[in-house]
Design a protein around this motif. Structure first.
Motif, PDB file in Angstrom:
ATOM      1  N   ASP A 114       0.823  -1.214   0.000  1.00 49.56           N
ATOM      2  CA  ASP A 114       0.000   0.000   0.000  1.00 49.56           C
ATOM      3  C   ASP A 114       0.856   1.262   0.000  1.00 49.56           C
ATOM      4  O   ASP A 114       0.583   2.212  -0.739  1.00 49.56           O
ATOM      5  N   LYS A 149      -5.487 -13.399  -2.286  1.00 51.61           N
ATOM      6  CA  LYS A 149      -4.090 -13.071  -2.570  1.00 51.61           C
ATOM      7  C   LYS A 149      -3.838 -13.008  -4.066  1.00 51.61           C
ATOM      8  O   LYS A 149      -3.201 -12.073  -4.561  1.00 51.61           O
ATOM      9  N   SER A 196      -6.549  -1.732  -3.672  1.00 49.77           N
ATOM     10  CA  SER A 196      -5.220  -2.218  -3.323  1.00 49.77           C
ATOM     11  C   SER A 196      -5.172  -2.654  -1.866  1.00 49.77           C
ATOM     12  O   SER A 196      -4.562  -3.673  -1.528  1.00 49.77           O
ATOM     13  N   ASN A 204      -5.513  -6.783  -0.106  1.00 52.12           N
ATOM     14  CA  ASN A 204      -4.221  -7.116   0.499  1.00 52.12           C
ATOM     15  C   ASN A 204      -4.454  -7.982   1.740  1.00 52.12           C
ATOM     16  O   ASN A 204      -4.876  -7.477   2.778  1.00 52.12           O
ATOM     17  N   LEU A 246       3.590 -10.568  -4.303  1.00 51.27           N
ATOM     18  CA  LEU A 246       2.427 -10.998  -3.522  1.00 51.27           C
ATOM     19  C   LEU A 246       1.944 -12.373  -3.958  1.00 51.27           C
ATOM     20  O   LEU A 246       1.554 -13.199  -3.128  1.00 51.27           O
TER      21      LEU A 246
END
Length: 208
Positions: free
Chosen positions: A23, A76, A119, A123, A203
């Protein structure tokens, strides 16, 4: 809940906010490539997303989500795909910082706000933050656990937005001259795109 507990939580939240994460890098990428207004819109979008995680923690949805490996992995992957999508879009763009005209600029800033929101919501690490950290500052004998959980979450989000605004103003001030050069502005946008793609790949491949 004592004042001492609240102060400890503020200190812990501040330390965590200072550690770079997806972020923060999204917000700084927008700021450096597109200026202060873009960075602030990203910051406020991310902060709104944090309240979604807080609501999920209070209602118990986050605990159910984290208990399901399938749901956790799905979020994810969606989050990773979204970051890669944003990155590829920036890489294909012409590198103009922000539209100059009023309506076009408002539309672009509105889009950045919701990109920041998504975003954060997508997350899974933020969900982990609320589930893992907040209970550490609460007592099993707390007569008002929901009220204090909400209070801690709001305090954490206030620390987060304050830290984000500070970062945005500093980053915008330090990179303002670069953005005024069109060639450098285009390069900054491409770099931002590569950063987002890298964050998405990280990620997608890391174990949380």
């Amino acid at each position: 809940m004592s004042l001492h507990t609240y102060m400890l939580f503020v200190a812990a939240s501040l330390v965590l906010c200072l550690v770079p994460g997806p972020d923060m890098l999204f917000m700084l990428g927008r700021t450096i490539a597109q200026g202060r207004a873009a960075g602030l819109c990203a910051a406020f979008g991310i902060n709104l997303g944090a309240y979604v995680h807080l609501l999920a923690a209070v209602t118990g949805l986050s605990a159910l989500f984290l208990a399901s490996a399938t749901a956790f992995t799905a979020v994810k992957w969606v989050g990773a795909a979204y970051l890669i999508y944003l990155g590829l879009g920036a890489l294909r763009s012409k590198g103009i910082a922000l539209p100059v005209s009023g309506d076009a600029k408002k539309k672009a800033l509105h889009l950045i706000f919701w990109q920041g929101f998504l975003s954060d919501v997508l997350n899974p690490k933020v969900a982990l933050f609320y589930i893992a950290l907040l209970p550490q500052f609460m007592s099993a004998q707390d007569p008002s656990p929901v009220k204090h959980l909400i209070a801690l979450g709001v305090i954490g989000n206030m620390v987060g937005i304050s830290t984000s605004i500070t970062y945005v103003f500093l980053a915008a001030r330090m990179t303002g001259a670069l953005r005024r050069n069109q060639a450098i502005s285009a390069w900054l946008t491409k770099t931002m795109g590569a950063l987002f793609v890298g964050l998405g790949l990280k990620l997608a491949t890391e174990k949380i």
